[in-house]
Design an enzyme around this catalytic site. Structure first.
Site, short mmCIF file in Angstrom:
data_model
loop_
_atom_site.label_atom_id
_atom_site.label_comp_id
_atom_site.label_asym_id
_atom_site.label_seq_id
_atom_site.Cartn_x
_atom_site.Cartn_y
_atom_site.Cartn_z
N ILE A 181 0.85 -1.20 0.00
CA ILE A 181 0.00 0.00 0.00
C ILE A 181 0.88 1.25 0.00
O ILE A 181 0.62 2.20 -0.76
CB ILE A 181 -0.98 0.00 1.20
CG1 ILE A 181 -1.91 -1.23 1.11
CG2 ILE A 181 -1.81 1.28 1.23
CD1 ILE A 181 -2.79 -1.46 2.33
N HIS A 224 -12.54 4.17 9.55
CA HIS A 224 -11.80 2.99 9.08
C HIS A 224 -12.38 2.46 7.76
O HIS A 224 -12.88 1.32 7.69
CB HIS A 224 -11.81 1.90 10.17
CG HIS A 224 -10.70 0.90 10.00
ND1 HIS A 224 -10.09 0.26 11.05
CD2 HIS A 224 -10.09 0.42 8.88
CE1 HIS A 224 -9.17 -0.57 10.60
NE2 HIS A 224 -9.15 -0.50 9.28
N GLU A 243 -11.69 1.37 18.42
CA GLU A 243 -12.76 1.63 17.44
C GLU A 243 -14.01 0.84 17.81
O GLU A 243 -13.89 -0.26 18.34
CB GLU A 243 -12.29 1.20 16.04
CG GLU A 243 -11.12 2.05 15.57
CD GLU A 243 -10.56 1.60 14.22
OE1 GLU A 243 -11.11 0.65 13.62
OE2 GLU A 243 -9.58 2.18 13.77
N ARG A 296 -3.25 1.28 11.58
CA ARG A 296 -4.00 0.84 12.76
C ARG A 296 -3.84 1.90 13.84
O ARG A 296 -2.74 2.46 14.02
CB ARG A 296 -3.46 -0.49 13.30
CG ARG A 296 -3.82 -1.71 12.46
CD ARG A 296 -5.32 -2.03 12.54
NE ARG A 296 -5.65 -3.26 11.83
CZ ARG A 296 -6.04 -3.32 10.55
NH1 ARG A 296 -6.15 -2.22 9.82
NH2 ARG A 296 -6.33 -4.47 10.00
C1 DGY Z 1 -7.38 -4.17 6.49
O1 DGY Z 1 -7.62 -4.81 5.47
O2 DGY Z 1 -6.52 -4.50 7.30
C2 DGY Z 1 -8.25 -3.00 6.74
O3 DGY Z 1 -7.81 -2.22 7.77
C3 DGY Z 1 -9.68 -3.46 6.96
O4 DGY Z 1 -10.38 -3.02 5.85
#
Ligand code: DGY
Length: 348
Positions: free
Chosen positions: A165, A293, A274, A245
């Site tokens: 990502i 989230h 959360e 997170r």
């Molecule tokens: C993940 O995929 O870890 C996200 O935080 C949840 O959508």
């Protein structure tokens, strides 16, 4: 596909209500039991009861799969967690019992990177505040510094956690002519060569970045990694973005840094505990953009994540190694079971 021991179809417990198309797919190969609520988490005591009979669990990140839960399982073979993150699962406890744990990487990479970059833009350009301003009927006239934010293009982005990502966020940043610096456990040669990303030690990144973007997974090492010290080392104009997170950040320290002007703003898609309520201390701060989230939340991607979970169950019950296995120890365990002939997973 038969259940261990040659009975009926394996029983999958699904911990959150999923769309009919996914349930129909599951029903082709499994008995399916599902928690009926979409927005309410399965209560712990229900999950502990359900796991006793389940051959497989299809879980979400709010389910805590710990030692106690795994020890209640009698013939659990696999957990398919609908997320790339798996900090909600005790991998050792799963591996010790020969339970495969799978996640859903790849299918959510672009979507989560889009949201991360959108959050960065929204925070820098004060977009949420501006939209509220219009909706509240406060717009009286064009004016020279009305809702003036800060530029994104040609600034420096510092990405902490250069995984899949992070790399795709860097790709978006390159399109905005940003200078890209990153900190990661390992150097990322591809990002360096293709995007011109420069590796930095953490302190250097904090001092240089205009946007500090946290995409590090939650582990024992990363817990609380953004605290008072780290915010103090950032520029006063820095904008902090967290799309990984919540517990990676010390929220009280973030509050102090935002309140005292040590950093300029924060865009947060994740929180320590959360869901947060409307009374969360960070929410009244005008320089905070908060999202619930939703990093991977597009219909296409969420369906693809559910499909990946189904694929993982299918490979396990077909006695093959799943593509997105998280606890690699499981394969060692399985080799031992093969050698003693006691695996207990039967094919059609
Ligand atoms: C993940 O995929 O870890 C996200 O935080 C949840 O959508």
């Amino acid at each position: 596909m038969k259940k261990a021991g040659g009975g009926l179809k394996p029983l999958v417990y699904v911990t959150r209500k999923l769309p009919e198309e996914i349930i129909s797919r599951l029903k082709e190969n499994y008995e399916v039991d599902m928690w009926p609520e979409e927005e309410v988490q399965v209560p712990r005591e229900v999950l502990v009861e359900k796991v006793k009979k389940a051959d497989a669990l299809l879980t979400v990140i709010t389910d805590q799969l710990d030692e106690e839960l795994f020890s209640a399982a009698n013939h659990l073979k696999v957990v398919a967690n609908m997320a790339v993150g798996y900090d909600n699962i005790d991998l050792d406890a799963a591996s010790r019992r020969g339970v495969a744990v799978c996640n859903t990487p790849d299918v959510l990479t672009d979507t989560t990177a889009d949201l991360t970059f959108a959050l960065l833009l929204a925070t820098a350009r004060r977009m949420i505040e501006a939209a509220e301003f219009v909706k509240n009927g406060e717009w009286k006239s064009w004016s020279p510094l009305l809702l003036a934010g800060t530029d994104v293009h040609h600034k420096t982005i510092g990405i902490v956690g250069m995984g899949k990502i992070g790399t795709v966020v860097a790709k978006r940043a390159a399109g905005f002519d940003m200078e890209i610096i990153y900190h990661n456990r390992r150097r990322h040669e591809v990002a360096e060569e293709m995007l011109g990303a420069r590796y930095c030690e953490m302190d250097e990144l904090l001092a240089e970045a205009d946007f500090v973007v946290c995409l590090a997974p939650l582990t024992e090492e990363t817990k609380g990694m953004f605290g008072a010290d780290q915010f103090r080392k950032m520029k006063k104009e820095a904008i902090f973005i967290n799309a990984s997170r919540g517990p990676v950040v010390d929220e009280a320290a973030l509050y102090d840094a935002l309140q005292s002007g040590e950093i300029a703003a924060a865009g947060l898609d994740v929180f320590e505990l959360e869901p947060i309520g409307a009374d969360h201390p960070l929410l009244p701060l005008p320089n905070v953009v908060a999202l619930p989230h939703i990093g991977s939340a597009t219909k296409e991607t969420r369906l693809a994540m559910m499909d990946t979970c189904c694929d993982n169950l299918d490979t396990i019950f077909a006695d093959r190694a799943p593509q997105t296995l998280v606890n690699k120890d499981f394969l060692n365990w399985r080799k031992q079971e093969w050698s003693t002939g006691s695996l207990g997973i039967a094919e059609d």
